[in-house]
Design a protein around this motif. Sequence first.
Motif, PDB file in Angstrom:
ATOM      1  N   TYR A  74       0.814  -1.219   0.000  1.00  0.00           N
ATOM      2  CA  TYR A  74       0.000   0.000   0.000  1.00  0.00           C
ATOM      3  C   TYR A  74       0.848   1.269   0.000  1.00  0.00           C
ATOM      4  CZ  TYR A  74       0.628   0.594   5.069  1.00  0.00           C
ATOM      5  OH  TYR A  74       1.149   0.792   6.319  1.00  0.00           O
ATOM      6  N   ARG A  75       2.027   1.231   0.596  1.00  0.00           N
ATOM      7  CA  ARG A  75       2.860   2.440   0.619  1.00  0.00           C
ATOM      8  C   ARG A  75       3.395   2.776  -0.769  1.00  0.00           C
ATOM      9  NH1 ARG A  75       5.019  -0.075   5.595  1.00  0.00           N
ATOM     10  NH2 ARG A  75       4.084   1.034   7.338  1.00  0.00           N
ATOM     11  N   ILE A  79       2.488   5.959  -3.483  1.00  0.00           N
ATOM     12  CA  ILE A  79       3.485   6.794  -4.151  1.00  0.00           C
ATOM     13  C   ILE A  79       3.285   6.739  -5.659  1.00  0.00           C
ATOM     14  CG2 ILE A  79       5.951   7.016  -4.631  1.00  0.00           C
ATOM     15  CD1 ILE A  79       6.409   6.019  -1.712  1.00  0.00           C
ATOM     16  N   LYS A  80       3.098   5.541  -6.203  1.00  0.00           N
ATOM     17  CA  LYS A  80       2.931   5.357  -7.641  1.00  0.00           C
ATOM     18  C   LYS A  80       1.687   6.085  -8.153  1.00  0.00           C
ATOM     19  CE  LYS A  80       2.363   1.641 -11.047  1.00  0.00           C
ATOM     20  NZ  LYS A  80       3.122   2.256 -12.073  1.00  0.00           N
ATOM     21  N   LEU A  81       0.565   5.919  -7.480  1.00  0.00           N
ATOM     22  CA  LEU A  81      -0.677   6.555  -7.931  1.00  0.00           C
ATOM     23  C   LEU A  81      -0.609   8.072  -7.819  1.00  0.00           C
ATOM     24  CD1 LEU A  81      -3.369   4.164  -6.458  1.00  0.00           C
ATOM     25  CD2 LEU A  81      -2.678   4.377  -8.827  1.00  0.00           C
ATOM     26  N   ASN A  82      -0.019   8.561  -6.748  1.00  0.00           N
ATOM     27  CA  ASN A  82       0.089  10.009  -6.571  1.00  0.00           C
ATOM     28  C   ASN A  82       0.983  10.628  -7.635  1.00  0.00           C
ATOM     29  OD1 ASN A  82      -1.646  10.233  -4.414  1.00  0.00           O
ATOM     30  ND2 ASN A  82      -0.052   9.988  -2.889  1.00  0.00           N
ATOM     31  N   ARG A  83       2.058   9.948  -7.993  1.00  0.00           N
ATOM     32  CA  ARG A  83       2.975  10.499  -9.010  1.00  0.00           C
ATOM     33  C   ARG A  83       2.383  10.438 -10.404  1.00  0.00           C
ATOM     34  NH1 ARG A  83       8.744   7.927  -7.141  1.00  0.00           N
ATOM     35  NH2 ARG A  83       9.051   9.317  -5.374  1.00  0.00           N
ATOM     36  N   GLU A  84       1.808   9.308 -10.766  1.00  0.00           N
ATOM     37  CA  GLU A  84       1.343   9.127 -12.139  1.00  0.00           C
ATOM     38  C   GLU A  84       0.045   9.874 -12.451  1.00  0.00           C
ATOM     39  OE1 GLU A  84       1.046   4.969 -12.880  1.00  0.00           O
ATOM     40  OE2 GLU A  84       3.230   4.703 -12.939  1.00  0.00           O
ATOM     41  N   ASN A  85      -0.807  10.039 -11.458  1.00  0.00           N
ATOM     42  CA  ASN A  85      -2.126  10.618 -11.721  1.00  0.00           C
ATOM     43  C   ASN A  85      -2.346  11.977 -11.072  1.00  0.00           C
ATOM     44  OD1 ASN A  85      -3.079   8.245 -13.128  1.00  0.00           O
ATOM     45  ND2 ASN A  85      -3.034   7.251 -11.138  1.00  0.00           N
ATOM     46  N   ASN A  86      -1.306  12.533 -10.480  1.00  0.00           N
ATOM     47  CA  ASN A  86      -1.398  13.825  -9.802  1.00  0.00           C
ATOM     48  C   ASN A  86      -2.492  13.840  -8.733  1.00  0.00           C
ATOM     49  OD1 ASN A  86       0.693  14.953 -11.305  1.00  0.00           O
ATOM     50  ND2 ASN A  86      -0.712  15.500 -12.952  1.00  0.00           N
ATOM     51  N   PHE A  87      -2.585  12.743  -7.994  1.00  0.00           N
ATOM     52  CA  PHE A  87      -3.513  12.664  -6.876  1.00  0.00           C
ATOM     53  C   PHE A  87      -2.815  13.148  -5.622  1.00  0.00           C
ATOM     54  CE2 PHE A  87      -5.621   8.744  -8.926  1.00  0.00           C
ATOM     55  CZ  PHE A  87      -6.515   9.545  -9.597  1.00  0.00           C
ATOM     56  N   VAL A  89      -3.631  11.356  -2.533  1.00  0.00           N
ATOM     57  CA  VAL A  89      -4.379  10.333  -1.823  1.00  0.00           C
ATOM     58  C   VAL A  89      -3.560   9.862  -0.633  1.00  0.00           C
ATOM     59  CG1 VAL A  89      -5.454   8.071  -2.020  1.00  0.00           C
ATOM     60  CG2 VAL A  89      -5.456   9.605  -3.957  1.00  0.00           C
ATOM     61  N   ASN A  90      -4.213   9.723   0.498  1.00  0.00           N
ATOM     62  CA  ASN A  90      -3.563   9.271   1.714  1.00  0.00           C
ATOM     63  C   ASN A  90      -3.316   7.760   1.650  1.00  0.00           C
ATOM     64  OD1 ASN A  90      -2.866   8.684   4.377  1.00  0.00           O
ATOM     65  ND2 ASN A  90      -4.256  10.238   5.190  1.00  0.00           N
ATOM     66  N   HIS A  91      -2.236   7.316   2.260  1.00  0.00           N
ATOM     67  CA  HIS A  91      -1.900   5.890   2.243  1.00  0.00           C
ATOM     68  C   HIS A  91      -2.942   5.052   2.967  1.00  0.00           C
ATOM     69  CE1 HIS A  91      -0.456   5.687   6.466  1.00  0.00           C
ATOM     70  NE2 HIS A  91      -0.155   6.968   6.261  1.00  0.00           N
ATOM     71  N   LYS A  92      -3.651   5.650   3.918  1.00  0.00           N
ATOM     72  CA  LYS A  92      -4.676   4.897   4.648  1.00  0.00           C
ATOM     73  C   LYS A  92      -5.859   4.538   3.745  1.00  0.00           C
ATOM     74  CE  LYS A  92      -3.569   7.608   8.647  1.00  0.00           C
ATOM     75  NZ  LYS A  92      -4.096   8.639   9.527  1.00  0.00           N
ATOM     76  N   ARG A  93      -6.188   5.438   2.815  1.00  0.00           N
ATOM     77  CA  ARG A  93      -7.275   5.154   1.880  1.00  0.00           C
ATOM     78  C   ARG A  93      -6.878   4.010   0.956  1.00  0.00           C
ATOM     79  NH1 ARG A  93     -10.262   9.495  -1.967  1.00  0.00           N
ATOM     80  NH2 ARG A  93     -11.660   9.609  -0.204  1.00  0.00           N
TER      81      ARG A  93
END
Length: 116
Positions: A74-75, A79-87, A89-93
């Motif tokens: 999940y960690r 990182i991957k989703l936030n970088r690629e999609n400009n999100f 998003v918190n790691h807890k979600r």
Amino acid sequence: MLSQVRNETYYLAIKELHDIQLYPIFTLCEIAGVQRSSYYKWLNRKESKNENFNKKLIPLIQEAYEERDGILGYRQMTIKLNRENNFRVNHKRIYRLMTIFRPKSRYVEKKKKKIY
């Protein structure tokens, strides 16, 4: 389940039994131990922005999981989703959503050096 409605499983069962078997809603609600007004409120509710965003996020998580052969936890997934999609998003979600459809990250063990 993506929604955070407390008795949603009961409501879904009531809806299905009423639609298929034509049982009265009053009786079904009484058996399930939920208020009839709560059932009707659930039936007529609109999905929240968070639920809609989670529905868009799950396919992205599954795609990234398959792309990396199940290595990402999940960690790293966050990182991957936030970088690629400009999100943002918190790691807890991500952790909560990953536990819903239960992908398990593989643990890659490092090779141990043998000392002779």
